[in-house]
Design a protein around this motif. Structure first.
Motif, PDB file in Angstrom:
ATOM      1  N   VAL A  32     -51.783   2.541  28.931  1.00 31.56           N
ATOM      2  CA  VAL A  32     -51.638   2.964  27.538  1.00 31.56           C
ATOM      3  C   VAL A  32     -50.311   3.681  27.354  1.00 31.56           C
ATOM      4  CG1 VAL A  32     -52.609   4.410  25.708  1.00 31.56           C
ATOM      5  CG2 VAL A  32     -54.126   3.141  27.244  1.00 31.56           C
ATOM      6  N   ILE A  33     -49.597   3.321  26.290  1.00 28.20           N
ATOM      7  CA  ILE A  33     -48.334   3.979  25.942  1.00 28.20           C
ATOM      8  C   ILE A  33     -48.466   4.526  24.529  1.00 28.20           C
ATOM      9  CG2 ILE A  33     -45.850   3.692  25.604  1.00 28.20           C
ATOM     10  CD1 ILE A  33     -46.066   1.307  27.611  1.00 28.20           C
ATOM     11  N   ASP A  34     -48.287   5.839  24.405  1.00 26.12           N
ATOM     12  CA  ASP A  34     -48.336   6.511  23.109  1.00 26.12           C
ATOM     13  C   ASP A  34     -46.942   6.979  22.734  1.00 26.12           C
ATOM     14  OD1 ASP A  34     -51.208   6.781  22.334  1.00 26.12           O
ATOM     15  OD2 ASP A  34     -51.339   7.797  24.262  1.00 26.12           O
ATOM     16  N   GLN A  35     -46.624   6.904  21.441  1.00 26.68           N
ATOM     17  CA  GLN A  35     -45.418   7.509  20.890  1.00 26.68           C
ATOM     18  C   GLN A  35     -45.905   8.521  19.867  1.00 26.68           C
ATOM     19  OE1 GLN A  35     -43.613   3.635  19.790  1.00 26.68           O
ATOM     20  NE2 GLN A  35     -41.811   4.477  20.810  1.00 26.68           N
ATOM     21  N   ILE A  36     -45.623   9.803  20.118  1.00 28.42           N
ATOM     22  CA  ILE A  36     -46.159  10.862  19.260  1.00 28.42           C
ATOM     23  C   ILE A  36     -45.070  11.856  18.881  1.00 28.42           C
ATOM     24  CG2 ILE A  36     -48.460  10.632  20.264  1.00 28.42           C
ATOM     25  CD1 ILE A  36     -47.903  13.135  21.885  1.00 28.42           C
ATOM     26  N   GLU A  37     -45.395  12.681  17.889  1.00 24.24           N
ATOM     27  CA  GLU A  37     -44.507  13.765  17.477  1.00 24.24           C
ATOM     28  C   GLU A  37     -45.030  15.074  18.052  1.00 24.24           C
ATOM     29  OE1 GLU A  37     -44.175  13.965  13.222  1.00 24.24           O
ATOM     30  OE2 GLU A  37     -43.018  12.126  13.100  1.00 24.24           O
ATOM     31  N   PRO A  44     -48.084  -2.599   9.213  1.00 24.76           N
ATOM     32  CA  PRO A  44     -46.770  -2.572   9.857  1.00 24.76           C
ATOM     33  C   PRO A  44     -46.766  -1.445  10.896  1.00 24.76           C
ATOM     34  CG  PRO A  44     -46.576  -2.279   7.451  1.00 24.76           C
ATOM     35  CD  PRO A  44     -48.028  -2.297   7.800  1.00 24.76           C
ATOM     36  N   ILE A  45     -46.106  -1.650  12.004  1.00 23.67           N
ATOM     37  CA  ILE A  45     -46.053  -0.617  13.045  1.00 23.67           C
ATOM     38  C   ILE A  45     -45.134   0.501  12.576  1.00 23.67           C
ATOM     39  CG2 ILE A  45     -45.380  -0.084  15.414  1.00 23.67           C
ATOM     40  CD1 ILE A  45     -46.092  -3.022  16.085  1.00 23.67           C
ATOM     41  N   GLY A  46     -45.657   1.720  12.503  1.00 23.42           N
ATOM     42  CA  GLY A  46     -44.874   2.893  12.123  1.00 23.42           C
ATOM     43  C   GLY A  46     -44.650   3.773  13.340  1.00 23.42           C
ATOM     44  N   LEU A  47     -43.487   4.341  13.436  1.00 26.57           N
ATOM     45  CA  LEU A  47     -43.139   5.161  14.593  1.00 26.57           C
ATOM     46  C   LEU A  47     -42.900   6.609  14.180  1.00 26.57           C
ATOM     47  CD1 LEU A  47     -40.643   2.680  16.273  1.00 26.57           C
ATOM     48  CD2 LEU A  47     -43.052   3.041  16.824  1.00 26.57           C
ATOM     49  N   PRO A  48     -43.106   7.560  15.109  1.00 25.52           N
ATOM     50  CA  PRO A  48     -42.800   8.960  14.812  1.00 25.52           C
ATOM     51  C   PRO A  48     -41.315   9.111  14.478  1.00 25.52           C
ATOM     52  CG  PRO A  48     -43.865   8.740  16.963  1.00 25.52           C
ATOM     53  CD  PRO A  48     -43.584   7.369  16.459  1.00 25.52           C
ATOM     54  N   ARG A  49     -41.002  10.155  13.719  1.00 25.96           N
ATOM     55  CA  ARG A  49     -39.616  10.331  13.270  1.00 25.96           C
ATOM     56  C   ARG A  49     -38.925  11.566  13.848  1.00 25.96           C
ATOM     57  NH1 ARG A  49     -38.574   6.481   9.688  1.00 25.96           N
ATOM     58  NH2 ARG A  49     -40.237   5.682   8.390  1.00 25.96           N
ATOM     59  N   LYS A  50     -39.694  12.523  14.367  1.00 25.11           N
ATOM     60  CA  LYS A  50     -39.049  13.736  14.900  1.00 25.11           C
ATOM     61  C   LYS A  50     -39.790  14.211  16.136  1.00 25.11           C
ATOM     62  CE  LYS A  50     -41.740  16.647  11.859  1.00 25.11           C
ATOM     63  NZ  LYS A  50     -41.788  17.636  10.841  1.00 25.11           N
ATOM     64  N   ASP A  51     -39.083  14.915  16.994  1.00 28.39           N
ATOM     65  CA  ASP A  51     -39.667  15.465  18.222  1.00 28.39           C
ATOM     66  C   ASP A  51     -40.523  14.429  18.945  1.00 28.39           C
ATOM     67  OD1 ASP A  51     -38.523  17.968  17.613  1.00 28.39           O
ATOM     68  OD2 ASP A  51     -40.260  18.500  16.394  1.00 28.39           O
ATOM     69  N   VAL A  52     -40.000  13.223  19.118  1.00 27.13           N
ATOM     70  CA  VAL A  52     -40.769  12.114  19.670  1.00 27.13           C
ATOM     71  C   VAL A  52     -40.977  12.300  21.176  1.00 27.13           C
ATOM     72  CG1 VAL A  52     -40.806   9.615  20.033  1.00 27.13           C
ATOM     73  CG2 VAL A  52     -39.884  10.559  17.912  1.00 27.13           C
ATOM     74  N   ALA A  81     -46.066  18.409  20.303  1.00 26.85           N
ATOM     75  CA  ALA A  81     -46.827  18.703  21.519  1.00 26.85           C
ATOM     76  C   ALA A  81     -48.265  18.209  21.471  1.00 26.85           C
ATOM     77  CB  ALA A  81     -46.815  20.212  21.763  1.00 26.85           C
ATOM     78  N   GLY A  82     -48.730  17.712  20.350  1.00 22.37           N
ATOM     79  CA  GLY A  82     -50.124  17.290  20.229  1.00 22.37           C
ATOM     80  C   GLY A  82     -50.415  16.000  20.948  1.00 22.37           C
ATOM     81  N   GLY A  83     -51.637  15.516  20.765  1.00 28.44           N
ATOM     82  CA  GLY A  83     -52.057  14.255  21.348  1.00 28.44           C
ATOM     83  C   GLY A  83     -52.015  13.140  20.325  1.00 28.44           C
ATOM     84  N   ASN A  84     -52.646  12.025  20.667  1.00 25.86           N
ATOM     85  CA  ASN A  84     -52.622  10.878  19.777  1.00 25.86           C
ATOM     86  C   ASN A  84     -54.032  10.354  19.493  1.00 25.86           C
ATOM     87  OD1 ASN A  84     -51.429   8.991  18.104  1.00 25.86           O
ATOM     88  ND2 ASN A  84     -51.058   7.521  19.724  1.00 25.86           N
ATOM     89  N   THR A  85     -55.020  11.178  19.719  1.00 19.87           N
ATOM     90  CA  THR A  85     -56.400  10.766  19.420  1.00 19.87           C
ATOM     91  C   THR A  85     -57.093  11.861  18.633  1.00 19.87           C
ATOM     92  OG1 THR A  85     -56.511   9.439  21.437  1.00 19.87           O
ATOM     93  CG2 THR A  85     -58.596  10.028  20.413  1.00 19.87           C
ATOM     94  N   PRO A  95     -66.103   7.121  21.577  1.00 20.57           N
ATOM     95  CA  PRO A  95     -66.533   7.607  20.266  1.00 20.57           C
ATOM     96  C   PRO A  95     -65.598   7.120  19.155  1.00 20.57           C
ATOM     97  CG  PRO A  95     -65.464   9.364  21.501  1.00 20.57           C
ATOM     98  CD  PRO A  95     -65.600   8.191  22.429  1.00 20.57           C
ATOM     99  N   VAL A  96     -66.063   7.240  17.909  1.00 22.81           N
ATOM    100  CA  VAL A  96     -65.233   6.886  16.766  1.00 22.81           C
ATOM    101  C   VAL A  96     -64.027   7.828  16.750  1.00 22.81           C
ATOM    102  CG1 VAL A  96     -65.137   6.742  14.245  1.00 22.81           C
ATOM    103  CG2 VAL A  96     -67.203   5.991  15.467  1.00 22.81           C
ATOM    104  N   HIS A  97     -62.847   7.233  16.608  1.00 27.58           N
ATOM    105  CA  HIS A  97     -61.608   8.014  16.657  1.00 27.58           C
ATOM    106  C   HIS A  97     -60.508   7.257  15.918  1.00 27.58           C
ATOM    107  CE1 HIS A  97     -61.301   5.181  20.022  1.00 27.58           C
ATOM    108  NE2 HIS A  97     -59.981   5.303  19.908  1.00 27.58           N
ATOM    109  N   LYS A  98     -59.361   7.918  15.769  1.00 28.24           N
ATOM    110  CA  LYS A  98     -58.182   7.262  15.201  1.00 28.24           C
ATOM    111  C   LYS A  98     -56.942   7.826  15.878  1.00 28.24           C
ATOM    112  CE  LYS A  98     -57.741  10.349  11.193  1.00 28.24           C
ATOM    113  NZ  LYS A  98     -57.633  10.383   9.718  1.00 28.24           N
ATOM    114  N   HIS A  99     -55.831   7.145  15.671  1.00 26.61           N
ATOM    115  CA  HIS A  99     -54.552   7.526  16.264  1.00 26.61           C
ATOM    116  C   HIS A  99     -53.543   7.746  15.138  1.00 26.61           C
ATOM    117  CE1 HIS A  99     -56.365   6.278  19.981  1.00 26.61           C
ATOM    118  NE2 HIS A  99     -56.641   5.106  19.433  1.00 26.61           N
ATOM    119  N   PRO A 100     -52.979   8.950  15.024  1.00 26.40           N
ATOM    120  CA  PRO A 100     -52.003   9.187  13.959  1.00 26.40           C
ATOM    121  C   PRO A 100     -50.646   8.517  14.208  1.00 26.40           C
ATOM    122  CG  PRO A 100     -52.364  11.199  15.229  1.00 26.40           C
ATOM    123  CD  PRO A 100     -53.327  10.170  15.738  1.00 26.40           C
ATOM    124  N   PHE A 101     -50.400   8.113  15.462  1.00 30.41           N
ATOM    125  CA  PHE A 101     -49.117   7.496  15.810  1.00 30.41           C
ATOM    126  C   PHE A 101     -49.351   6.217  16.607  1.00 30.41           C
ATOM    127  CE2 PHE A 101     -48.379  12.127  15.677  1.00 30.41           C
ATOM    128  CZ  PHE A 101     -47.506  12.168  14.609  1.00 30.41           C
TER     129      PHE A 101
END
Length: 142
Positions: free
Chosen positions: A126-131, A44-52, A133-137, A68-74
């Motif tokens: 590419v569109i990222d939704q993150i919490e 299921p698509i989960g979205l950030p909850r604070k400081d988006v 100041a960090g990145g998404n990779t 390279p091998v990577h993942k996205h927390p958001f």
């Protein structure tokens, strides 16, 4: 008290604005590209909850290049604007090929890698939704 002429002028302006809005909408064509409720791996698509924050970027991946091998927390979404991209989930080995016009709903918190398997550069919007100041990779450390 508002006079008759003022009311008439206001009503005329409202009608003009309303008809202008209709004309403007008639000049717009909307072409839906995708409607998804799950990521590429079925989550299921989960979205950030604070400081988006929303980040919009373009990526150009050269022919034969491998990410390279990577993942996205958001959540991360991409539209393939050119080329052919293969994305592989490293846990399952399942691969998906995306071509021009495809919409990618990236897996969340799952290790994967991608490579350009075509002769042309892969171009992504590419569109990222993150919490915060960090990145998404997050890169995998071997």
């Amino acid at each position: 008290m508002i006079g008759f002429k003022t009311c008439l002028a206001s009503a005329a302006a409202a009608c003009l604005l309303a008809s202008s809005s209709v004309l403007a909408l008639e000049a717009v064509t909307v072409k839906p590209l995708a409607e998804k409720t799950e990521t590429a791996s079925g989550q299921p698509i989960g979205l950030p909850r604070k400081d988006v924050r929303v980040l919009v970027s373009t990526y150009d991946i050269a022919p034969g290049a491998r990410l390279p091998v990577h993942k996205h927390p958001f959540a991360r979404y991409a539209v393939v604007q050119g080329g052919t991209l293969e994305v592989t989930n490293t846990a399952t080995g399942a691969s998906t090929t995306y071509r021009t016009g495809d919409v990618v709903i990236e897996m969340i918190d799952q290790w994967h890698h991608a490579r350009n398997i075509g002769e042309d550069a892969v171009k992504l919007l590419v569109i990222d939704q993150i919490e915060g100041a960090g990145g998404n990779t997050v890169l995998h450390r071997d």
